[in-house]
Design an enzyme around this catalytic site. Sequence first.
Site, PDB file in Angstrom:
ATOM      1  N   ASN A 126       0.871  -1.170   0.000  1.00 29.80           N
ATOM      2  CA  ASN A 126       0.000   0.000   0.000  1.00 29.80           C
ATOM      3  C   ASN A 126       0.909   1.222   0.000  1.00 29.80           C
ATOM      4  O   ASN A 126       1.506   1.559   1.015  1.00 29.80           O
ATOM      5  CB  ASN A 126      -0.879  -0.044   1.262  1.00 29.80           C
ATOM      6  CG  ASN A 126      -1.666   1.234   1.480  1.00 29.80           C
ATOM      7  OD1 ASN A 126      -1.746   2.085   0.594  1.00 29.80           O
ATOM      8  ND2 ASN A 126      -2.253   1.369   2.657  1.00 29.80           N
ATOM      9  N   TRP A 127       1.028   1.847  -1.153  1.00 31.38           N
ATOM     10  CA  TRP A 127       1.942   2.997  -1.270  1.00 31.38           C
ATOM     11  C   TRP A 127       1.388   4.252  -0.591  1.00 31.38           C
ATOM     12  O   TRP A 127       2.092   5.239  -0.464  1.00 31.38           O
ATOM     13  CB  TRP A 127       2.228   3.294  -2.758  1.00 31.38           C
ATOM     14  CG  TRP A 127       3.199   2.347  -3.401  1.00 31.38           C
ATOM     15  CD1 TRP A 127       3.649   1.154  -2.888  1.00 31.38           C
ATOM     16  CD2 TRP A 127       3.875   2.520  -4.662  1.00 31.38           C
ATOM     17  NE1 TRP A 127       4.552   0.584  -3.756  1.00 31.38           N
ATOM     18  CE2 TRP A 127       4.707   1.399  -4.856  1.00 31.38           C
ATOM     19  CE3 TRP A 127       3.837   3.507  -5.646  1.00 31.38           C
ATOM     20  CZ2 TRP A 127       5.505   1.243  -5.987  1.00 31.38           C
ATOM     21  CZ3 TRP A 127       4.624   3.350  -6.779  1.00 31.38           C
ATOM     22  CH2 TRP A 127       5.452   2.238  -6.950  1.00 31.38           C
ATOM     23  N   LYS A 128       0.121   4.216  -0.208  1.00 38.28           N
ATOM     24  CA  LYS A 128      -0.530   5.389   0.394  1.00 38.28           C
ATOM     25  C   LYS A 128      -0.333   6.615  -0.523  1.00 38.28           C
ATOM     26  O   LYS A 128      -0.300   6.458  -1.732  1.00 38.28           O
ATOM     27  CB  LYS A 128      -0.012   5.615   1.813  1.00 38.28           C
ATOM     28  CG  LYS A 128      -0.126   4.328   2.657  1.00 38.28           C
ATOM     29  CD  LYS A 128       0.129   4.520   4.118  1.00 38.28           C
ATOM     30  CE  LYS A 128      -0.051   3.192   4.830  1.00 38.28           C
ATOM     31  NZ  LYS A 128       0.116   3.292   6.274  1.00 38.28           N
ATOM     32  N   HIS A 134      -9.295   1.206   5.363  1.00 32.79           N
ATOM     33  CA  HIS A 134      -8.001   1.419   6.019  1.00 32.79           C
ATOM     34  C   HIS A 134      -8.196   2.376   7.192  1.00 32.79           C
ATOM     35  O   HIS A 134      -9.004   3.303   7.107  1.00 32.79           O
ATOM     36  CB  HIS A 134      -6.984   1.979   5.016  1.00 32.79           C
ATOM     37  CG  HIS A 134      -5.591   1.955   5.567  1.00 32.79           C
ATOM     38  ND1 HIS A 134      -5.144   2.904   6.445  1.00 32.79           N
ATOM     39  CD2 HIS A 134      -4.570   1.075   5.387  1.00 32.79           C
ATOM     40  CE1 HIS A 134      -3.896   2.614   6.778  1.00 32.79           C
ATOM     41  NE2 HIS A 134      -3.520   1.508   6.148  1.00 32.79           N
ATOM     42  N   GLU A 170      -6.556   4.760   8.163  1.00 30.72           N
ATOM     43  CA  GLU A 170      -6.338   6.180   7.817  1.00 30.72           C
ATOM     44  C   GLU A 170      -7.585   6.776   7.179  1.00 30.72           C
ATOM     45  O   GLU A 170      -7.859   7.968   7.326  1.00 30.72           O
ATOM     46  CB  GLU A 170      -5.099   6.303   6.910  1.00 30.72           C
ATOM     47  CG  GLU A 170      -3.819   6.066   7.727  1.00 30.72           C
ATOM     48  CD  GLU A 170      -2.650   5.493   6.964  1.00 30.72           C
ATOM     49  OE1 GLU A 170      -2.646   5.551   5.715  1.00 30.72           O
ATOM     50  OE2 GLU A 170      -1.731   4.970   7.618  1.00 30.72           O
ATOM     51  N   GLU A 205      -4.940  -4.846  10.927  1.00 32.81           N
ATOM     52  CA  GLU A 205      -3.893  -3.853  11.105  1.00 32.81           C
ATOM     53  C   GLU A 205      -4.126  -3.089  12.408  1.00 32.81           C
ATOM     54  O   GLU A 205      -4.937  -2.134  12.432  1.00 32.81           O
ATOM     55  CB  GLU A 205      -3.903  -2.850   9.937  1.00 32.81           C
ATOM     56  CG  GLU A 205      -3.693  -3.486   8.588  1.00 32.81           C
ATOM     57  CD  GLU A 205      -3.167  -2.484   7.573  1.00 32.81           C
ATOM     58  OE1 GLU A 205      -2.078  -2.704   7.058  1.00 32.81           O
ATOM     59  OE2 GLU A 205      -3.838  -1.469   7.331  1.00 32.81           O
ATOM     60  N   GLY A 217       3.092   2.197  10.756  1.00 34.86           N
ATOM     61  CA  GLY A 217       4.092   3.240  10.585  1.00 34.86           C
ATOM     62  C   GLY A 217       4.874   3.582  11.841  1.00 34.86           C
ATOM     63  O   GLY A 217       5.539   4.608  11.900  1.00 34.86           O
ATOM     64  N   SER A 243       3.801  -2.174  10.258  1.00 26.80           N
ATOM     65  CA  SER A 243       5.256  -2.268  10.469  1.00 26.80           C
ATOM     66  C   SER A 243       5.851  -3.615  10.065  1.00 26.80           C
ATOM     67  O   SER A 243       6.776  -4.111  10.711  1.00 26.80           O
ATOM     68  CB  SER A 243       5.604  -1.940  11.922  1.00 26.80           C
ATOM     69  OG  SER A 243       5.300  -0.575  12.189  1.00 26.80           O
ATOM     70  N   GLY A 249       2.942  -1.100   4.208  1.00 28.44           N
ATOM     71  CA  GLY A 249       2.970   0.310   3.842  1.00 28.44           C
ATOM     72  C   GLY A 249       4.381   0.733   3.463  1.00 28.44           C
ATOM     73  O   GLY A 249       4.878   0.479   2.369  1.00 28.44           O
ATOM     74  N   GLY A 250       5.067   1.372   4.413  1.00 25.69           N
ATOM     75  CA  GLY A 250       6.379   1.967   4.155  1.00 25.69           C
ATOM     76  C   GLY A 250       7.360   1.050   3.440  1.00 25.69           C
ATOM     77  O   GLY A 250       8.059   1.493   2.506  1.00 25.69           O
TER      78      GLY A 250
HETATM   79  P1  PGA Z   1       3.194   0.287   7.526  1.00 22.84           P
HETATM   80  O1  PGA Z   1       1.696   0.514   7.035  1.00 22.84           O
HETATM   81  O2  PGA Z   1       3.685  -0.996   6.914  1.00 22.84           O
HETATM   82  O3  PGA Z   1       3.946   1.487   7.023  1.00 22.84           O
HETATM   83  O4  PGA Z   1       3.163   0.197   9.017  1.00 22.84           O
HETATM   84  C1  PGA Z   1       0.819  -0.578   6.916  1.00 22.84           C
HETATM   85  C2  PGA Z   1      -0.524  -0.129   6.400  1.00 22.84           C
HETATM   86  O5  PGA Z   1      -1.014   0.930   6.822  1.00 22.84           O
HETATM   87  O6  PGA Z   1      -1.123  -0.811   5.554  1.00 22.84           O
END
Ligand code: PGA
Length: 251
Positions: free
Chosen positions: A10-12, A97, A99, A167, A173, A212, A233-234
């Site tokens: 997930n590149w966000k 998600h 977010e 999650e 993150g 993470s 994510g990251g």
């Molecule tokens: P992260 O994000 O791997 O940067 O913790 C995961 C996500 O929000 O899908």
Amino acid sequence: MPPRPLVAGNWKMNGLRANAAEVEKLKRLMAGHGALPCDVLICPPATLVSTVAAAAQGSAILVGGQDCHPKVSGAHTGDVSAAMFADLGCSHIIVGHSERRADHGETSALVAAKAAAVHAAGLAAIICVGETEAERDAGQTLKVVGEQVAQSLPAGALPGNTTIAYEPVWAIGTGRTPTEAEVAEVHGFIRDALHKRFGAAGGEVRILYGGSVKPANAKALMAVNNVDGALVGGASLKADDFWGIIGAYLG
Ligand code: PGA
């Protein structure tokens, strides 16, 4: 038989056209290995779906969207529909998600409407659930996750077009992850809920862990019972890191 794992990135809100180079690099790394025992998906921002799809051509890399509007089309400035992602060759769309739930006030009812739109477009929905740190500290984790799973899956959800991503909000993150026992507890709980809903076919639904995930912890997390892949994510932004996480499934 457990479901075939899925490692999803997930590149966000990250990436410009130049980042297609990371997809090209991942493609080369995958080509050097041959057929993988897992599916690989990249969900870039909507602006990059076509670019990433073009870069992924000729590889097994799947491309997905990060969110969609519940309607197919209409007067919804700034929104993108599931049918539009399908038109670009996407296979999956992430919905719910944390977010989106936190930054845009999305309720589980709205998430279910979005997931229904994903299904109507012929795509698979990755439905995210997870507790906040305060909810975990208050011993509410299973209650929160149970309600989110019950309310975020639309009536017409099928095992074949639905993936759950667990999650924990406090793990996203932050570099912090739950213990393997904590992951096992929540994933087992979600599996039970899926069995209640779908019967034996509940065992076919992928339950991803997200929060993470890094090359260094992926193998241990992916080995936990009822963990059928990762939502990353990251660490999905760099091909080397993402490949390192896919490596959890390469023996
Ligand atoms: P992260 O994000 O791997 O940067 O913790 C995961 C996500 O929000 O899908």
